[in-house]
Design an enzyme around this catalytic site. Structure first.
Site, short mmCIF file in Angstrom:
data_model
loop_
_atom_site.label_atom_id
_atom_site.label_comp_id
_atom_site.label_asym_id
_atom_site.label_seq_id
_atom_site.Cartn_x
_atom_site.Cartn_y
_atom_site.Cartn_z
N ASP A 134 49.13 5.75 55.65
CA ASP A 134 48.55 4.47 56.07
C ASP A 134 48.17 4.58 57.54
O ASP A 134 48.97 4.29 58.42
CB ASP A 134 49.56 3.33 55.91
CG ASP A 134 49.90 3.03 54.47
OD1 ASP A 134 49.10 2.40 53.78
OD2 ASP A 134 51.00 3.44 54.03
N ARG A 142 50.67 5.59 61.17
CA ARG A 142 51.74 6.55 60.86
C ARG A 142 51.66 7.79 61.75
O ARG A 142 52.67 8.47 61.95
CB ARG A 142 51.67 6.98 59.39
CG ARG A 142 51.59 5.85 58.39
CD ARG A 142 52.73 4.87 58.49
NE ARG A 142 52.69 3.90 57.41
CZ ARG A 142 53.29 2.73 57.42
NH1 ARG A 142 53.99 2.36 58.49
NH2 ARG A 142 53.20 1.91 56.40
N HIS A 234 43.55 -4.95 49.61
CA HIS A 234 44.38 -4.81 48.42
C HIS A 234 43.74 -5.65 47.31
O HIS A 234 43.75 -6.88 47.40
CB HIS A 234 45.78 -5.34 48.68
CG HIS A 234 46.44 -4.77 49.92
ND1 HIS A 234 46.14 -5.17 51.22
CD2 HIS A 234 47.38 -3.79 50.04
CE1 HIS A 234 46.88 -4.49 52.08
NE2 HIS A 234 47.64 -3.64 51.41
N HIS A 246 55.91 -7.54 50.16
CA HIS A 246 57.03 -6.60 50.30
C HIS A 246 58.33 -7.27 49.87
O HIS A 246 59.24 -6.60 49.38
CB HIS A 246 57.17 -6.12 51.75
CG HIS A 246 56.07 -5.20 52.18
ND1 HIS A 246 54.87 -5.67 52.66
CD2 HIS A 246 55.99 -3.84 52.21
CE1 HIS A 246 54.10 -4.64 52.98
NE2 HIS A 246 54.75 -3.53 52.72
N ASP A 319 49.71 -0.34 45.16
CA ASP A 319 50.50 -0.45 46.38
C ASP A 319 51.89 0.07 46.03
O ASP A 319 52.21 0.34 44.87
CB ASP A 319 50.51 -1.90 46.87
CG ASP A 319 50.74 -2.02 48.37
OD1 ASP A 319 51.20 -1.05 48.99
OD2 ASP A 319 50.46 -3.09 48.93
#
Length: 599
Positions: A134, A142, A234, A246, A319
């Protein structure tokens, strides 16, 4: 079993004709998949199941990680190393995370990538691994310095330049490719129309679907010109949620008509641009599927709309399957099976790979999933690997890292682009730019949120250092996102010795202690300039601040750009890509899309 040389020879023709730079023409002439189909037909069921998974693994090395990472791998995956993960499950993809210690520095990342490819290609019928991460830029990165870090999505939306978006994709793609990362889970194609959105927010390019669509398509073109698979996310759109998927199960209440005009627009543009992969959202969208299933597990959404109505035949990736939004309704053994039945191809980061891997294997053996269904997804995944030339060029080596990663030209491009994103929202009495003669001594206070990889230190320190380099004498004092009474008093006392105060704000609410901090600093009589280091909506909560800038993130590149605006070295050129509503009457717009002051 064919050797690696045989596999490469069998796919060389396909790989040579499917470079991602040609994806814009993918719909005009379907590739000849005969070599890849032949390869799929020779694969065992276990090998096919493995190709569907993209898995995390701890460690900086594929074969010799640190002991703590070995322990983490044994606990979560049941293997010691990335090489063992590949040997046991034949995974088709691996995702890199900072917290998994995969991304220490560019040379280490390249070495890890080559180690992963060596482990996979050394197996019977070894296939190259598609390595992903990501790298959205802004608050989600990252891979950090010395790689080039660009402004985040909402800042890019404030800049509004499709050329800049393409440059971001091209440079970031070239650097990722040099490190062996060939799939980036970016750009975010969600249209952020909910100021309270806790998970998207500044990760979105904005609230205007057409503007977002143009920037998404440009960024896709940039990444894929550098032979990195871009991923629009998404689907079908995560921009109007007040729940973080999440930790919960968001519900989108848009009608089908609203979805067509709002959420769908950037995804259609991404598909027209030849997007290599699309990521699903763990959201419930009753207007598109009234079953109550998350979109990731919805056949009407993935197969009916994305593949059928939108005509997308590329790779669909979930995801993370460890997120609560996809685990609320079904157990971890059912989620991967239902996702495949819905029409996805890649199963990302399940909480237990062993449970998920065996669930898919057993579903085929029991007849719930057909092997032909798996073949469809495996073919799409192998086709993407061929487009990326992974069969021909699986290794990256070390020499390319220094040639491509964090070069002076790339860093200069990021700074130039950032300079076009900072947005000036309030400038009462022409307070800004600050004068080095009148306001030489500055106090920089404010929130220091957890740092993404794009930072070299606390935001207050980075901003103070940048202002000092521009001729001020700036002192940093971190006050946090919820300053105590004692912290506020300390900041007020320090302000007495300053000519002006710069305050970094972070998601200010009506009851936030940050409001108290700003109000008490204003009461000192010192000029106060606020810089929103995340959501621009903070300005509505701080109506008395005479100078207000939106930086959209607290990464170095954006803070340096804000400092240049404060110092008058750069004119503020950013324009709001989202509307800001009044705090006392959210139905009324305080600052519309496109608003922004200039010097």
């Amino acid at each position: 079993m064919p050797s690696r040389r045989t596999v490469l020879a069998a796919t060389a023709g396909v790989a040579a004709t499917l470079a991602l730079g040609d994806t814009a023409h993918a719909d005009d002439s379907k590739p000849d998949d005969s070599e890849l189909r032949s390869l799929v037909s020779r694969m065992t069921l276990e090998e096919k199941v493995g190709q569907l998974f993209v898995m995390r693994v701890y460690g900086h090395s594929a074969t010799a990680p640190d002991q703590a990472d070995i322990d983490a791998n044994l606990k979560e995956i049941g293997v010691r190393t990335a090489a063992e993960l590949i040997e046991k499950y034949r995974v088709g993809g691996i995702i890199y995370f900072t917290w998994a210690h995969n991304t220490r520095d560019p040379h280490q990342i390249a070495g890890l990538s080559d180690g992963i490819q060596r482990a996979s290609l050394g197996l019977p019928r070894g296939l190259p691994v598609l390595i992903s991460t990501d790298q959205e830029h802004g608050i989600v990165c990252r891979v950090g310095k010395p790689a080039t870090l660009f402004p985040g999505a909402m800042a890019m939306g404030a800049g509004g330049s499709r050329g800049d978006a393409r440059t971001l994709g091209r440079i970031s793609g070239a650097e990722l490719r040099a490190m062996g990362i060939r799939q980036d889970y970016s750009p975010v194609a969600d249209v952020n129309v909910n100021p309270a959105n806790p998970v998207i927010g500044v990760r979105s390019l904005g609230a205007d679907p057409d503007a977002v669509a143009g920037l998404v398509a440009a960024e896709v073109g940039g990444y894929q010109a550098s032979s990195v698979a871009a991923t629009a996310k998404h689907f079908p759109g995560h921009g109007d949620t007040a729940v973080d998927s999440h930790y919960g199960f968001p519900v989108i209440t848009h009608s089908r008509e609203v979805w067509e005009k709002l959420d769908a627009v950037p995804f259609r543009a991404a598909i027209r641009a030849g997007i290599a992969s699309i990521m699903t959202a763990h959201i419930q969208f009753p207007a598109l599927d009234d079953s109550g299933d998350p979109a990731t597990l919805s056949h009407p959404i993935v197969t009916g709309i994305l593949r059928g109505e939108l005509g997308y035949d590329g790779v669909v990736v979930t995801d993370s399957l460890g997120m609560e939004g996809v685990r609320t309704k079904y157990g971890d053994d059912r989620v991967p099976v239902l996702a495949l039945k819905a029409g996805v191809d890649q199963l990302l980061n399940p909480p237990s790979l062993d449970v998920a891997w065996h669930a898919v294997l057993n579903a085929v053996r029991a007849g719930e999933l057909t092997e032909a269904r798996l073949d469809e997804s495996v073919l799409r995944i192998l086709r993407l690997k061929a487009k990326l030339r992974l069969f021909d060029e699986p290794y990256v080596g070390q020499a390319g890292v220094d040639r491509a990663v964090g070069t002076p030209a790339h860093l200069a491009a990021a700074d130039r682009i950032a300079g076009r994103t900072t947005t000036l929202l309030v400038n009462e009495g022409g307070l800004l730019p600050l004068s080095r003669s009148t306001h030489r001594k500055l106090l920089v206070v404010g929130a220091d949120p957890a740092s993404p990889s794009g930072t070299t230190g606390p935001p207050t320190g980075v901003l103070a250092a940048a202002l000092t380099e521009l001729g001020f004498t700036a002192t940093a004092l971190s006050t946090g996102t919820a300053p105590s009474t004692a912290t506020v008093a300390k900041a007020v006392a320090a302000a007495q010795d300053a000519d002006a105060v710069v305050v970094g704000t972070y998601n200010v609410t009506a009851t936030s202690p940050q409001k108290t901090l700003v109000e008490q600093l204003l009461a000192t009589g010192r000029p106060v300039v606020a810089v929103a280091v995340r959501n621009p909506y903070d300005v509505a909560q701080l109506p008395s601040v005479p100078g207000f800038l939106a930086a959209y993130s607290w990464t170095d590149v954006e803070l340096r750009a804000a400092a240049r605006v404060i110092a008058g070295k750069t004119d503020p050129r950013g324009r709001l890509p989202v509307p800001v509503q009044r705090a006392d009457d959210p139905a009324r717009v305080l600052y519309p899309i496109g608003y922004g002051l200039s010097y």
